[in-house]
Motif scaffolding. Sequence first.
Motif, mmCIF file in Angstrom:
data_model
loop_
_atom_site.group_PDB
_atom_site.id
_atom_site.type_symbol
_atom_site.label_atom_id
_atom_site.label_comp_id
_atom_site.label_asym_id
_atom_site.label_seq_id
_atom_site.Cartn_x
_atom_site.Cartn_y
_atom_site.Cartn_z
ATOM 1 N N GLY A 59 -6.260 -2.922 -7.033
ATOM 2 C CA GLY A 59 -4.884 -3.385 -7.127
ATOM 3 C C GLY A 59 -3.871 -2.263 -7.247
ATOM 4 O O GLY A 59 -2.683 -2.477 -7.032
ATOM 5 N N LEU A 60 -4.321 -1.051 -7.560
ATOM 6 C CA LEU A 60 -3.428 0.109 -7.613
ATOM 7 C C LEU A 60 -3.061 0.589 -6.210
ATOM 8 O O LEU A 60 -2.122 1.362 -6.046
ATOM 9 C CB LEU A 60 -4.086 1.255 -8.388
ATOM 10 C CG LEU A 60 -4.425 0.982 -9.853
ATOM 11 C CD1 LEU A 60 -5.191 2.164 -10.439
ATOM 12 C CD2 LEU A 60 -3.171 0.692 -10.660
ATOM 13 N N PHE A 61 -3.807 0.133 -5.205
ATOM 14 C CA PHE A 61 -3.615 0.567 -3.822
ATOM 15 C C PHE A 61 -2.872 -0.499 -3.027
ATOM 16 O O PHE A 61 -3.060 -1.701 -3.250
ATOM 17 C CB PHE A 61 -4.971 0.828 -3.154
ATOM 18 C CG PHE A 61 -5.707 1.998 -3.750
ATOM 19 C CD1 PHE A 61 -5.580 3.269 -3.208
ATOM 20 C CD2 PHE A 61 -6.529 1.834 -4.852
ATOM 21 C CE1 PHE A 61 -6.244 4.353 -3.753
ATOM 22 C CE2 PHE A 61 -7.208 2.907 -5.411
ATOM 23 C CZ PHE A 61 -7.062 4.167 -4.863
ATOM 24 N N SER A 62 -2.067 -0.074 -2.058
ATOM 25 C CA SER A 62 -1.424 -1.023 -1.152
ATOM 26 C C SER A 62 -2.503 -1.674 -0.282
ATOM 27 O O SER A 62 -3.617 -1.145 -0.168
ATOM 28 C CB SER A 62 -0.377 -0.324 -0.289
ATOM 29 O OG SER A 62 -0.981 0.627 0.564
ATOM 30 N N GLU A 63 -2.195 -2.799 0.317
ATOM 31 C CA GLU A 63 -3.164 -3.520 1.151
ATOM 32 C C GLU A 63 -3.721 -2.643 2.275
ATOM 33 O O GLU A 63 -4.886 -2.749 2.631
ATOM 34 C CB GLU A 63 -2.526 -4.777 1.752
ATOM 35 C CG GLU A 63 -2.209 -5.855 0.750
ATOM 36 C CD GLU A 63 -3.434 -6.593 0.259
ATOM 37 O OE1 GLU A 63 -4.474 -6.584 0.960
ATOM 38 O OE2 GLU A 63 -3.352 -7.181 -0.830
ATOM 39 N N ASP A 64 -2.877 -1.781 2.845
ATOM 40 C CA ASP A 64 -3.279 -0.947 3.987
ATOM 41 C C ASP A 64 -3.550 0.498 3.583
ATOM 42 O O ASP A 64 -3.482 1.410 4.407
ATOM 43 C CB ASP A 64 -2.207 -0.989 5.074
ATOM 44 C CG ASP A 64 -0.857 -0.467 4.582
ATOM 45 O OD1 ASP A 64 -0.662 -0.325 3.354
ATOM 46 O OD2 ASP A 64 0.012 -0.204 5.429
ATOM 47 N N ALA A 65 -3.892 0.717 2.321
ATOM 48 C CA ALA A 65 -4.099 2.073 1.810
ATOM 49 C C ALA A 65 -5.249 2.782 2.514
ATOM 50 O O ALA A 65 -6.153 2.150 3.068
ATOM 51 C CB ALA A 65 -4.374 2.023 0.310
ATOM 52 N N GLY A 115 6.215 2.445 -3.153
ATOM 53 C CA GLY A 115 6.684 1.711 -4.326
ATOM 54 C C GLY A 115 5.799 2.012 -5.512
ATOM 55 O O GLY A 115 5.583 3.174 -5.854
ATOM 56 N N ASP A 116 5.231 0.960 -6.113
ATOM 57 C CA ASP A 116 4.384 1.158 -7.288
ATOM 58 C C ASP A 116 2.892 1.085 -6.944
ATOM 59 O O ASP A 116 2.067 0.801 -7.796
ATOM 60 C CB ASP A 116 4.735 0.149 -8.379
ATOM 61 C CG ASP A 116 4.485 -1.288 -7.948
ATOM 62 O OD1 ASP A 116 4.212 -1.531 -6.751
ATOM 63 O OD2 ASP A 116 4.556 -2.179 -8.813
ATOM 64 N N ARG A 117 2.542 1.363 -5.689
ATOM 65 C CA ARG A 117 1.149 1.351 -5.233
ATOM 66 C C ARG A 117 0.816 2.675 -4.538
ATOM 67 O O ARG A 117 1.685 3.376 -4.043
ATOM 68 C CB ARG A 117 0.890 0.213 -4.243
ATOM 69 C CG ARG A 117 1.083 -1.174 -4.813
ATOM 70 C CD ARG A 117 -0.062 -1.524 -5.752
ATOM 71 N NE ARG A 117 0.131 -2.801 -6.390
ATOM 72 C CZ ARG A 117 0.508 -2.958 -7.653
ATOM 73 N NH1 ARG A 117 0.752 -1.924 -8.407
ATOM 74 N NH2 ARG A 117 0.645 -4.162 -8.163
ATOM 75 N N ILE A 118 -0.480 2.978 -4.491
ATOM 76 C CA ILE A 118 -0.961 4.164 -3.779
ATOM 77 C C ILE A 118 -1.160 3.772 -2.316
ATOM 78 O O ILE A 118 -1.919 2.857 -2.018
ATOM 79 C CB ILE A 118 -2.289 4.669 -4.378
ATOM 80 C CG1 ILE A 118 -2.095 5.026 -5.852
ATOM 81 C CG2 ILE A 118 -2.833 5.853 -3.572
ATOM 82 C CD1 ILE A 118 -3.392 5.211 -6.624
ATOM 83 N N ARG A 119 -0.467 4.456 -1.414
ATOM 84 C CA ARG A 119 -0.607 4.191 0.017
ATOM 85 C C ARG A 119 -1.685 5.072 0.629
ATOM 86 O O ARG A 119 -2.408 4.670 1.539
ATOM 87 C CB ARG A 119 0.712 4.403 0.738
ATOM 88 C CG ARG A 119 0.614 4.036 2.226
ATOM 89 C CD ARG A 119 1.919 4.235 2.920
ATOM 90 N NE ARG A 119 2.272 5.647 2.749
ATOM 91 C CZ ARG A 119 3.365 6.197 3.222
ATOM 92 N NH1 ARG A 119 4.238 5.498 3.880
ATOM 93 N NH2 ARG A 119 3.607 7.474 3.027
ATOM 94 N N GLN A 120 -1.776 6.312 0.125
ATOM 95 C CA GLN A 120 -2.796 7.216 0.634
ATOM 96 C C GLN A 120 -3.226 8.142 -0.482
ATOM 97 O O GLN A 120 -2.417 8.582 -1.300
ATOM 98 C CB GLN A 120 -2.263 8.040 1.806
ATOM 99 C CG GLN A 120 -3.333 8.919 2.422
ATOM 100 C CD GLN A 120 -2.957 9.410 3.816
ATOM 101 O OE1 GLN A 120 -2.156 8.803 4.499
ATOM 102 N NE2 GLN A 120 -3.527 10.514 4.211
#
Length: 108
Positions: A24-30, A98-103
């Motif tokens: 959940g810390l990661f974006s859907e497309d991380a 935002g508040d998620r890790i994308r990469q």
Amino acid sequence: MDTAVPTVIREYFDASARRDVEVGLFSEDAVVVDESQTRRGRSEIRAWQEGPASRYEYTTELRRVEPAGADAFLVDGRIEGNFPGGTADLTWRFTLAGDRIRQLEIAP
């Protein structure tokens, strides 16, 4: 870690220390790149966290956190544990959405 470090990065290292799978810390497309392997999306990231990332027991000492451009941060640290060699100096490069890790790229 410094209070200027985004919450999601602190949460990532806290979860890692507890060996929690926190997709959940990661974006859907991380995207996560570790040990020259690329994982895309939360299901592959979960498989990485439950597999290769949990293969060894280790502690993490964070040494430096610094901004590396818009929404990007570099974290330098050392892990010590029961893996071949016993210690490794690593850099974690986080790119946020935002508040998620994308990469996340993890490299020596």
